[in-house]
Write a protein that holds these residues in place. Structure first.
Motif, PDB file in Angstrom:
ATOM      1  N   GLU A 165       0.872  -1.001   0.009  1.00 13.78           N
ATOM      2  CA  GLU A 165      -0.565   0.141  -0.870  1.00 13.78           C
ATOM      3  C   GLU A 165       0.565   1.837   0.043  1.00 13.78           C
ATOM      4  N   THR A 166       1.964   1.640   0.644  1.00 15.55           N
ATOM      5  CA  THR A 166       3.110   2.391   0.315  1.00 15.55           C
ATOM      6  C   THR A 166       3.297   2.528  -0.363  1.00 15.55           C
ATOM      7  N   ALA A 169       1.107   4.046  -2.870  1.00 25.30           N
ATOM      8  CA  ALA A 169       1.114   5.864  -2.535  1.00 25.30           C
ATOM      9  C   ALA A 169       2.300   6.439  -2.700  1.00 25.30           C
ATOM     10  N   TYR A 170       3.750   5.414  -3.078  1.00 22.25           N
ATOM     11  CA  TYR A 170       4.668   6.819  -3.761  1.00 22.25           C
ATOM     12  C   TYR A 170       4.449   6.694  -4.893  1.00 22.25           C
ATOM     13  N   ASP A 172       2.101   6.600  -6.679  1.00 26.04           N
ATOM     14  CA  ASP A 172       1.077   7.571  -7.611  1.00 26.04           C
ATOM     15  C   ASP A 172       1.414   8.952  -8.262  1.00 26.04           C
ATOM     16  N   SER A 175       1.824  11.866  -6.035  1.00 23.00           N
ATOM     17  CA  SER A 175       2.790  11.603  -4.965  1.00 23.00           C
ATOM     18  C   SER A 175       3.907  12.575  -4.837  1.00 23.00           C
ATOM     19  N   THR A 189       5.116   8.791 -14.481  1.00 20.22           N
ATOM     20  CA  THR A 189       5.596   8.492 -12.736  1.00 20.22           C
ATOM     21  C   THR A 189       6.530   7.535 -13.095  1.00 20.22           C
TER      22      THR A 189
END
Length: 287
Positions: A165-166, A169-170, A172, A175, A189
């Motif tokens: 999950e982390t 998120a990074y 994304d 971010s 990205t």
């Protein structure tokens, strides 16, 4: 202490902005070797007043220590702007060395977190003018030493040691990592744009001209994967650039008092850690 010296006035967010530095110079005879400190801030802020105690400790060992502002994502700036700003500060200090009482034959950059990343980029790009822009271009921005504390390097792998999950998120598009590479409102990205990720990676620029590096990382870092410093160490060795990695047992990501952990910073202010830094500086900056 020389406060609020304007070292450059680049464009940020469509407007010209003065960038400032604070400089501590020991009151002893002779010019002092220069260490340029680059604060962290998640690529979002760059408060030059940070970590005064650690900067003062290094100054008390006989160094002139300059702490600098630099452009961040808060003004729509990218890593290219940040590297340009660090190099501008180095050239400014070299141009004003005599009046400030500093010696700039040999210069070190020392950064933490986002500042560690910019320090690594600065040292890796010695010998190239790609990031030299602005004033004092008759002066060199090359450095002889890099102290990189818990910095990021290969941004596509910055969360590889964390849970899925982390990591998601990074990676994304919105971010802080991707904003610092591509600018605001981009849908690109570093996980998918491999060329952009390579261009933002200090390892890409390593050569025989690059500065010697020490890497310090906590094995309990919850913000930047500890493996980031190992990735750069491997790249340094592959290019035969001097590099040493130190792992601080139990340490997290520097001073995290702002996140409710007032104890986290203590492992980074021990005599052992600070002595490791100053011994490296002694070795690289003093004849």
């Amino acid at each position: 202490m020389h406060r609020d010296l304007v070292y450059a006035s680049p464009t940020a967010g469509g407007e010209r902005r003065d960038l400032r530095l604070d400089l501590q110079v020991p009151q002893t005879k002779g010019p002092k070797p220069l260490v340029v400190y680059i604060t962290g801030g998640g690529f979002i802020t760059a408060n030059k007043s940070g970590n005064l105690d650690q900067r003062t400790y290094v100054a008390e060992q006989g160094y002139a220590v300059a702490s600098i502002e630099y452009r961040t994502t808060s003004t729509g700036s990218t890593y290219r702007d940040g590297v340009v700003d660090v190099k501008s500060a180095i050239r400014y200090l070299r141009a004003h060395a005599d009046e400030l009482g500093i010696s700039t034959d040999k210069v070190a950059v020392w950064g933490q977190s986002a500042g560690g990343y910019l320090a690594a980029m600065t040292g890796a790009t010695n010998g190239t003018d790609r990031f030299d822009q602005g004033d004092n271009l008759d002066r060199s921005s090359d450095v002889q030493a890099v102290v990189d504390q818990f910095g990021a390097h290969d941004l596509s792998k910055v969360a590889d040691d964390f849970d899925p999950e982390t990591k998601a998120a990074y990676m994304d598009p919105g971010s802080f990592i991707n904003a610092y590479v591509f600018g605001p409102n981009s849908t690109r990205t570093v996980a998918t744009d491999h060329a952009a990720n390579r261009a933002a990676n200090p390892a890409t620029y390593l050569s025989r001209s690059s500065a010697a590096v020490i890497l310090l990382h906590g094995d309990n870092d919850h913000i930047i994967s500890p493996s980031q410093s190992l990735i750069l160490l491997d790249a340094l060795r592959a290019k035969r650039v001097e590099g040493t990695r130190y792992v601080v047992s139990g340490a997290d990501h520097g001073d995290l008092a702002f996140l409710g952990d007032p104890e986290a910073g203590k492992k980074w202010t021990t005599q052992k850690v600070m002595g490791t830094i100053t011994r490296f500086l002694d070795n690289k900056l003093r004849d």
